[in-house]
Structure formats: C-alpha cells, structure tokens
Write a protein that holds these residues in place. Structure first.
Motif, PDB file in Angstrom:
ATOM      1  N   PRO A   1       0.787  -1.222   0.000  1.00  0.00           N
ATOM      2  CA  PRO A   1       0.000   0.000   0.000  1.00  0.00           C
ATOM      3  C   PRO A   1       0.826   1.282   0.000  1.00  0.00           C
ATOM      4  O   PRO A   1       0.328   2.314  -0.407  1.00  0.00           O
ATOM      5  CB  PRO A   1      -0.807  -0.104   1.292  1.00  0.00           C
ATOM      6  CG  PRO A   1       0.047  -0.912   2.197  1.00  0.00           C
ATOM      7  CD  PRO A   1       0.766  -1.892   1.312  1.00  0.00           C
TER       8      PRO A   1
ATOM      9  N   HIS B   1      -5.480  -0.967   9.098  1.00  0.00           N
ATOM     10  CA  HIS B   1      -4.174  -1.613   9.281  1.00  0.00           C
ATOM     11  C   HIS B   1      -3.223  -0.703  10.013  1.00  0.00           C
ATOM     12  O   HIS B   1      -3.403   0.499  10.055  1.00  0.00           O
ATOM     13  CB  HIS B   1      -3.536  -1.912   7.917  1.00  0.00           C
ATOM     14  CG  HIS B   1      -4.105  -3.107   7.232  1.00  0.00           C
ATOM     15  ND1 HIS B   1      -3.558  -3.610   6.089  1.00  0.00           N
ATOM     16  CD2 HIS B   1      -5.169  -3.889   7.526  1.00  0.00           C
ATOM     17  CE1 HIS B   1      -4.261  -4.666   5.702  1.00  0.00           C
ATOM     18  NE2 HIS B   1      -5.251  -4.857   6.545  1.00  0.00           N
TER      19      HIS B   1
ATOM     20  N   MET C   1       3.350  -5.165   8.636  1.00  0.00           N
ATOM     21  CA  MET C   1       1.978  -4.687   8.521  1.00  0.00           C
ATOM     22  C   MET C   1       1.076  -5.627   9.299  1.00  0.00           C
ATOM     23  O   MET C   1       1.314  -6.825   9.337  1.00  0.00           O
ATOM     24  CB  MET C   1       1.572  -4.641   7.059  1.00  0.00           C
ATOM     25  CG  MET C   1       0.278  -3.925   6.832  1.00  0.00           C
ATOM     26  SD  MET C   1       0.302  -2.945   5.339  1.00  0.00           S
ATOM     27  CE  MET C   1       0.271  -4.227   4.116  1.00  0.00           C
TER      28      MET C   1
ATOM     29  N   HIS D   1      -3.232   3.120   8.802  1.00  0.00           N
ATOM     30  CA  HIS D   1      -3.798   3.509   7.508  1.00  0.00           C
ATOM     31  C   HIS D   1      -5.084   2.760   7.219  1.00  0.00           C
ATOM     32  O   HIS D   1      -5.346   1.706   7.774  1.00  0.00           O
ATOM     33  CB  HIS D   1      -2.792   3.302   6.375  1.00  0.00           C
ATOM     34  CG  HIS D   1      -2.262   1.891   6.282  1.00  0.00           C
ATOM     35  ND1 HIS D   1      -1.222   1.441   7.051  1.00  0.00           N
ATOM     36  CD2 HIS D   1      -2.633   0.843   5.508  1.00  0.00           C
ATOM     37  CE1 HIS D   1      -0.982   0.163   6.756  1.00  0.00           C
ATOM     38  NE2 HIS D   1      -1.827  -0.231   5.821  1.00  0.00           N
TER      39      HIS D   1
ATOM     40  N   MET E   1      -6.636   0.606   4.558  1.00  0.00           N
ATOM     41  CA  MET E   1      -6.057  -0.198   3.478  1.00  0.00           C
ATOM     42  C   MET E   1      -7.143  -0.497   2.455  1.00  0.00           C
ATOM     43  O   MET E   1      -8.095  -1.233   2.745  1.00  0.00           O
ATOM     44  CB  MET E   1      -5.488  -1.476   4.091  1.00  0.00           C
ATOM     45  CG  MET E   1      -4.953  -2.444   3.085  1.00  0.00           C
ATOM     46  SD  MET E   1      -3.219  -2.136   2.754  1.00  0.00           S
ATOM     47  CE  MET E   1      -2.777  -3.775   2.110  1.00  0.00           C
TER      48      MET E   1
HETATM   49 CU   LIG Z   1      -2.032  -2.184   5.021  1.00  0.00          CU
END
Ligand SMILES: [Cu+2]
Lengths: 197, 182
Positions: free
Chosen positions: A73, B85, B96, B119, B121
């Motif tokens: 990401p 996440h 992560m 974040h 995701m």
């Molecule tokens: Cu993530």
C-alpha cells in the motif's frame, strides 16, 4: 553495610548495567542486521521482458536492489518513487548503475504485472520476479525477511525488509539504505562506487 | 424525531457535554452548543501505480466528545474491501498488521493515520487511484454516527500541502500517534 560499601556497590551495579546496555546495543543490532559480508550470492530471476537475469548480469556496474510487491500500500511505491527521484538527481551518472525491484510476491506478481506496475517509475528500474524457490533463494542470499500476513477472505499482505541494498561493481553488498533514504547522502555514497577517474 | 434527538442532545450536553453528538460531515447545521464528537481533517491518499493491488488512505480524527470512541471500519464506492491496518518499521523490516478491533480515538485526543503507521487499506483496486479524482469514504464508529469524507489524491510518493516534507524525507518517521485497539 558501611556507607562506602553501598557506594561501591552502586557504582559496580551502574558499571554492570552500562556494560549490559552497550552489549545489547551492539549485539542486539547485529542480530537484526547481519554483517554485509554474509549477504549476496547467486540468483536467477526473470525481468519484465521474460529474459533471465542472474547475479552475473549485474557485474560491471554498482547496483541498487529493492525488494517489495505490487500489492504494497505505501512503502514500495514510495521507495520506487524515491529511486526515480534519485535517478533524476544523478543525471548523466544515472546510467552507470543498475536499479532492480524484486517482487517477493511469487504468487501474484509475474513479468506482466510488474511491467504494468513499474511503468510509472523511471524506466531504468527493472522489475524482477521468480517462482517460490527462486524468490526464497534470493531472499535467503540477501537476508531479506519476508512473511505473509493473512487478511480477511484468505487474502494476504507481506511484511518485508524495506531497505535498499547497495552492491559494488563486483556485485558484493557494501551497504544498505534505510527506508526513506536521503537523496544527497545516497548520491555521495553512490559516487564512491564508481571507478575513480 | 429530529427534534426529539436535538432535545435529547441538548439535555445530554447540559448534563455532561456531548456524549454522542450527531455529525454526518455533510450539510448538517449544528445548533448552538452542539459539537460533533468526531472531527475529520485532511483525508488523503496517494495515487497508485497501474496494477497496484492496494493503497493506503490517511486521515486525522479528533474526538471532541468526552467518551472514547473507536473507528471500526470504512466503506467506499471504489472497492468492497477496506481494512484498518497498521505498519511499523522493525529495524529495516516493514511489518503490517490488520487491526480487526479498530482504531481507538480516546476522548479529547487526535489520532492521525499517516504514512509509516496507521492507515485505511484499500484492497482489490479495480483501477488505479488517480490524482485529482477524490475517493469518497464513509467512516464507521462504535458510537458516533458515520462520517462521510473525501480523500484527496496526491501524486505517487507525495504528501498533501501543509504536511511539510516530501516523500523520502522525514514524514515517514513521524511518531506513532495512534492508539491500537486489539
Ligand atoms: Cu495495510
């Protein structure tokens, strides 16, 4: 106990604690980052054109080597963008280096997927992929840690080493750049890897 | 019904200030003394390379209420798959982890979802996230009403105006602002 004994004991404890602190600072760190001399070795991967790429193809130019995956990401696109800016900053020196992005996601990333993904970054960054055995071989060689993290619906993401490896012209690892590396500092390190003129 | 809720809110406000305030983030006019419990500031996301499977969305959430709340999920029209996440650097390793318990926003505090940490995701992206095409999201909380917001899209590797640093410099090293609920 006498006051002097207490003082001595305190100093003794302090020295012991400091020694332990230094010991863990030095050796704890080494456990996380194995010596550079232990990194590197033979690998066989395929580029986005389908050509086989091995360790021997890197020899002659210093190399910047980054491991990631296209489902990443943030860290991977940010690093590839940072590499792109570095290449721009290097200007006419840029062609004297190899730039490699190796996907650790042997299940989802192949040459076509990597080709699409890296198309927005500098064209000198080559995307390499391989099968499970090939990826595990290069990850072992470079002491890259990677691990699948399961998500909902059987999906997964990958935790991975986010450093960029610096290889000299013989292909030996001479250093790593931490995630978010500084462009000026990196340029200075890279210039040292070029033949002195 | 709305009047009843307003009356109830006023009573709550009088008694102990806002426990659960009403805020949908769009066109709701706040009456005097009423404050939204959760405020959303600077929602943003980076454009994704073609074929990228995922993207990380960022936002600051401020809990103006006097009760803790938890961000429990988010939805968007661009994919069915949004998870909460966190990531962290463990030496040189980026780790992560999904946060199925959500992200806690303690009363009176701000939690910032930012590069290198917490974040949203976005997964299974059917098409890339493109600069200039904001991403609509609905944030869901344990107590507060859902909030709609739009993530502004900045170029790959960039940060929004006012965030200061550019990619590759210091913004990745922010202190962890988040509080994780497990
Ligand atoms: Cu993530």
């Amino acid at each position: 106990m006498q006051r002097r004994d207490v003082a001595l004991l305190s100093i003794g404890s302090l020295v012991l604690l400091l020694t332990l602190a230094v010991f863990f600072a030095v050796f704890g760190r080494q456990a996380a980052n194995p010596p550079l001399a232990e990194m590197g070795g033979q690998f066989q991967l395929v580029d986005t054109e389908g050509s086989v790429v091995t360790q021997d193809d890197l020899v002659g130019k210093p190399t910047l080597l980054f491991f990631g995956f296209t489902y990443c990401p943030d860290v991977c696109p940010t690093t590839l963008f940072n590499l792109t800016r570095l290449i721009q900053q290097l200007g006419n020196q840029a062609d004297q280096f190899n730039y490699l992005f190796v996907s650790l996601d042997w299940e989802r990333d192949g040459p076509e997927q990597l080709a699409r993904y890296i198309s927005v970054f500098d064209e000198r960054i080559r995307g390499l992929s391989g099968n499970e055995a090939q990826i595990n071989a290069i990850a072992d060689a470079y002491r890259v840690q990677y691990e699948r993290v399961p998500m909902e619906q059987g999906d997964y993401t990958i935790s991975h080493t986010a450093a960029t490896y610096l290889l000299d012209r013989e292909g030996s690892v001479v250093g790593t750049l931490a995630y978010g590396f500084d462009l000026d500092e990196t340029q200075a390190s890279l210039e040292q890897l070029l033949p002195s003129s | 019904m709305l009047m009843l809720r307003s009356a109830l809110l006023s009573t709550l406000l009088l008694m102990s200030s806002a426990l659960y305030a009403h805020h949908d983030g769009t066109h709701h006019e706040l009456s005097d003394g009423e404050a939204p419990a959760i405020e959303v500031t600077q929602p943003w996301i980076r454009a994704t390379p073609p074929g990228a499977g995922a993207g990380g969305g960022f936002i600051t959430l401020t809990n103006h209420g006097n009760a803790d709340d938890t961000l429990i999920g988010a939805t968007t029209s661009i994919t069915d798959r949004v998870e909460l996440h966190t990531m962290e650097m463990d030496g040189d390793v980026m780790r992560m982890a999904p946060l199925p318990g959500g992200i806690e926003i303690p009363a009176g505090e701000s939690v910032t979802l930012a590069p290198g940490g917490l974040h949203l995701m976005f997964m299974e992206l059917a098409s890339p996230i493109v600069e200039g095409q904001p991403i609509p999201i609905t944030l869901e909380f344990q107590y507060a009403e859902s909030i709609e917001a739009e993530l502004q899209v900045v170029p790959v590797g960039a940060s929004p105006e006012g965030e200061g640093a550019h990619a590759g410099h210091h913004e990745e090293h922010h202190e962890e602002h988040g509080h994780m609920a497990h």
